[in-house]
Design an enzyme around this catalytic site. Structure first.
Site, PDB file in Angstrom:
ATOM      1  N   GLU A 268     -28.435  96.163 -21.044  1.00  0.00           N
ATOM      2  CA  GLU A 268     -28.735  96.155 -19.500  1.00  0.00           C
ATOM      3  C   GLU A 268     -29.354  97.440 -19.163  1.00  0.00           C
ATOM      4  O   GLU A 268     -29.057  98.347 -19.816  1.00  0.00           O
ATOM      5  CB  GLU A 268     -27.021  96.387 -19.142  1.00  0.00           C
ATOM      6  CG  GLU A 268     -25.948  95.270 -19.114  1.00  0.00           C
ATOM      7  CD  GLU A 268     -24.776  95.546 -18.429  1.00  0.00           C
ATOM      8  OE1 GLU A 268     -24.383  96.772 -18.051  1.00  0.00           O
ATOM      9  OE2 GLU A 268     -23.735  94.992 -18.686  1.00  0.00           O
ATOM     10  N   GLU A 322     -23.255  91.825  -6.440  1.00  0.00           N
ATOM     11  CA  GLU A 322     -22.079  91.132  -6.824  1.00  0.00           C
ATOM     12  C   GLU A 322     -20.979  91.534  -6.008  1.00  0.00           C
ATOM     13  O   GLU A 322     -20.599  92.781  -6.272  1.00  0.00           O
ATOM     14  CB  GLU A 322     -21.845  91.147  -8.243  1.00  0.00           C
ATOM     15  CG  GLU A 322     -22.805  90.270  -9.181  1.00  0.00           C
ATOM     16  CD  GLU A 322     -22.247  90.616 -10.770  1.00  0.00           C
ATOM     17  OE1 GLU A 322     -21.465  90.301 -11.160  1.00  0.00           O
ATOM     18  OE2 GLU A 322     -23.434  91.339 -11.276  1.00  0.00           O
ATOM     19  N   LYS A 325     -17.240  93.129  -7.073  1.00  0.00           N
ATOM     20  CA  LYS A 325     -17.189  94.052  -8.444  1.00  0.00           C
ATOM     21  C   LYS A 325     -16.623  95.497  -7.681  1.00  0.00           C
ATOM     22  O   LYS A 325     -16.582  95.752  -6.559  1.00  0.00           O
ATOM     23  CB  LYS A 325     -18.583  94.717  -8.939  1.00  0.00           C
ATOM     24  CG  LYS A 325     -19.307  93.715  -9.634  1.00  0.00           C
ATOM     25  CD  LYS A 325     -20.141  94.012 -10.531  1.00  0.00           C
ATOM     26  CE  LYS A 325     -19.769  94.653 -11.767  1.00  0.00           C
ATOM     27  NZ  LYS A 325     -20.602  94.904 -12.961  1.00  0.00           N
ATOM     28  N   GLU A 331     -22.075  99.718  -7.527  1.00  0.00           N
ATOM     29  CA  GLU A 331     -21.531  98.750  -8.477  1.00  0.00           C
ATOM     30  C   GLU A 331     -22.058  97.477  -7.876  1.00  0.00           C
ATOM     31  O   GLU A 331     -22.061  96.313  -8.721  1.00  0.00           O
ATOM     32  CB  GLU A 331     -20.040  98.942  -8.998  1.00  0.00           C
ATOM     33  CG  GLU A 331     -19.777  99.782  -9.655  1.00  0.00           C
ATOM     34  CD  GLU A 331     -20.482  99.406 -11.393  1.00  0.00           C
ATOM     35  OE1 GLU A 331     -20.190  98.219 -11.580  1.00  0.00           O
ATOM     36  OE2 GLU A 331     -20.918 100.337 -11.723  1.00  0.00           O
TER      37      GLU A 331
END
Ligand SMILES: *[C@@H]1O[C@H](CO)[C@@H](O)[C@H](O)[C@H]1NC(C)=O
Ligand SMILES: *[C@@H]1O[C@H](CO)[C@@H](O)[C@H](O)[C@H]1NC(C)=O
Ligand SMILES: *[C@@H]1O[C@H](CO)[C@@H](O)[C@H](O)[C@H]1NC(C)=O
Ligand SMILES: *[C@@H]1O[C@H](CO)[C@@H](O)[C@H](O)[C@H]1NC(C)=O
Ligand SMILES: *[C@@H]1O[C@H](CO)[C@@H](O)[C@H](O)[C@H]1NC(C)=O
Length: 472
Positions: A268, A322, A325, A331
């Site tokens: 990642e 997203e 999250k 985030e």
């Protein structure tokens, strides 16, 4: 200046036949993390179409969702699946659990879905439920199950660790794992990876280091923009990006435990396009510069200063923003795409994008601006390789020495008295040599890199009256 030695020149003539065994490093691979902590993402078959149109052929997921693995069947996209942290204790306790897990989540989809690795847990050492003690036993059981189903040679078992597994990461040469983790889990895990021919997975976010220390870390250094470099006081190696420095800190930590021969995949890495007020550096422009710079860095080949011959294999985080999250605003904003499949920003994701210059960030690094500034000549499709004068004399000279030496470039025209001696600058000479090497290598991906000192152009380079050869 720029007079490479005669012995190097002579060597270049005799080594022409062995060019193929002396390529520095192949191009790295770029994949993407397909996280799904959201309630508004497209259905998996649409996501697979998106990946295909973007030329992304490696994906990593955080579970083994049936709809996702089914959608990936026959797509040609390879996938890393995960056994979540919450199942580690069961996996550690009993091989009958991992036998069934491997059967239901791997065997059931192979080979039409190309599963290449299993991530056992994710950032286990920082799991608030402390699953650390289960990690290596779980990895061993998963591996034994793969052996049972004869999949152990095609599927690797690993586990992404966070950079916080390091006690020290600056300077890179002083990189060391946290002492309390070494005996209980790091050494057994590295031994497992070595024994099974696998690799370490590392999640690395220069953004975290930058945002916490924006007063002392240069933004350009964090974003792969041209900098004068940072010298590691421990070994005198020079770093041109915080990313390289972070990765080498992990390599140094592995070296310290005598696991210098293990490979690494960056499982990642990414940069948020939006953040809270206190999250310094989170912005679309910076995310485009980081991710664009990283993709270029990986695809044009070459490793880090400590592992120059190991190409960088990375998984960007993440495919989508997203919305479910938790945590700070950043985030929810790591995605390359909105759930609508619209791009958050425009960056190159493949070598084709890079060379066409069609997909460059709004405001990326200087070297990307250079690519954007050379209009693509799609009609001829010809490309040349030139030196990037901004990287400094030292890097140019190192590249020049390599090209004319081991690289087997034709450096006769840049000798004193020859056609391409003028202008007598390192940049001009290096450009000639880099291009000669690149053309000899049939413009293979990764052959225009030279430690970041070179880049591909689509117009004939201009240095005095010198003519740069094109393809063979
Ligand atoms: C994994 O853990 C979750 C949460 O405890 C559980 O619901 C699920 O059934 C487990 N998976 C398997 C394969 O046992
Ligand atoms: C920790 O374990 C509890 C109980 O099994 C579970 O409800 C919770 O979701 C777990 N937390 C994390 C972060 O895994
Ligand atoms: C987590 O568990 C391991 C052993 O399973 C133990 O050695 C370690 O001290 C624990 N860590 C914390 C923070 O509780
Ligand atoms: C990288 O490869 C070159 C050429 O094969 C070799 O000479 C050099 O020692 C290697 N460097 C490292 C650090 O392994
Ligand atoms: C690009 O960056 C420059 C300075 O780095 C800034 O002045 C300019 O506004 C940026 N352009 C865009 C489109 O964000």
């Amino acid at each position: 200046m720029s007079c490479f030695s005669h012995s190097l020149f002579v060597f270049s003539l005799i080594s022409l036949t062995s060019i193929h065994s002396t390529i520095a490093a192949d191009a790295g691979l770029v994949g993407v993390n397909y996280g799904r902590i959201a309630d508004n993402l497209p259905q998996p078959p649409k996501v697979v179409e998106l990946l295909k149109t973007q030329g992304l052929n490696r994906v990593k997921v955080y579970d083994s969702d049936s709809a996702v693995l089914t959608a990936l069947a026959g797509s040609g996209i390879t996938v890393t699946v995960a056994l979540p942290n919450e199942n580690l204790s069961s996996a550690a306790a009993d091989q009958s659990f991992t036998d069934k897990w491997v059967q239901d989540n791997v065997v059931a989809y192979q080979p039409s879905t190309q599963i290449e690795a299993i991530a056992v847990g994710n950032e286990v050492f920082v799991d608030p439920n402390n699953t650390t003690g289960f990690l290596v036993p779980a990895m061993n059981n998963v591996y034994s199950s793969l052996v049972k189903y004869k999949l152990d040679s095609s599927i690797k078992v690993s586990s992404p660790i966070a950079l916080s597994a390091l006690q020290n990461s600056y300077p890179s040469s002083a990189g060391a794992f946290k002492s309390e983790l070494i005996e209980p889990v790091i050494k057994p895990m590295l031994e497992f990876l070595k024994k099974t021919g696998s690799y370490l997975m590392v999640n690395a976010y220069p953004f975290f280091a930058y945002t916490a220390n924006a007063d002392v870390i240069s933004l350009d250094y964090a974003l792969f923009r041209d900098t004068t470099g940072v010298v590691d006081s421990g070994n005198s190696l020079k770093y041109y990006s915080l990313f390289d420095a972070q990765i080498d800190a992990v390599f140094a930590a592995m070296d310290a435990l005598k696991y210098s021969d293990l490979k690494m995949v960056v499982s990642e890495t990414g940069w948020p396009s939006k953040g809270d007020e206190n999250e310094v550096g989170a912005s679309e422009v910076n995310a485009a510069a980081y991710n664009g710079g990283l993709v270029r860095r990986a695809l044009t080949g070459g490793g880090t200063p400590l592992r120059p011959n190991d190409s960088l294999n990375i998984y960007l985080f993440a495919l989508f923003n997203e919305n479910q999250k938790t945590g700070p605003t950043s985030e929810k904003n790591y995605g390359l795409f909105y759930p609508t499949e619209e791009k958050v920003y425009n960056i190159p994701l493949t070598l084709k994008d890079l060379n066409s210059g069609q997909s460059t960030p709004v405001n990326g690094s200087k070297s990307q601006v250079v690519v954007a500034a050379t209009p693509p000549t799609a009609a001829t499709g010809q490309t040349w390789c030139v030196a990037n004068g901004n990287v400094g004399e030292e890097k140019l000279q190192a590249g020049l020495d390599y090209a004319c030496g081991e690289g087997g470039a034709d450096c006769r025209p840049i000798q004193e008295g020859s056609t391409c001696y003028h202008p007598d600058t390192t940049e001009a000479h290096a450009s000639y040599a880099f291009n000669s090497y690149y053309q000899k290598m049939a413009r293979k991906s990764g052959s225009c890199y030279f430690g970041g000192a070179a880049y591909v152009v689509t117009q004939p380079p201009k240095f005095g009256t010198c003519e740069f050869p094109t393809g063979y």
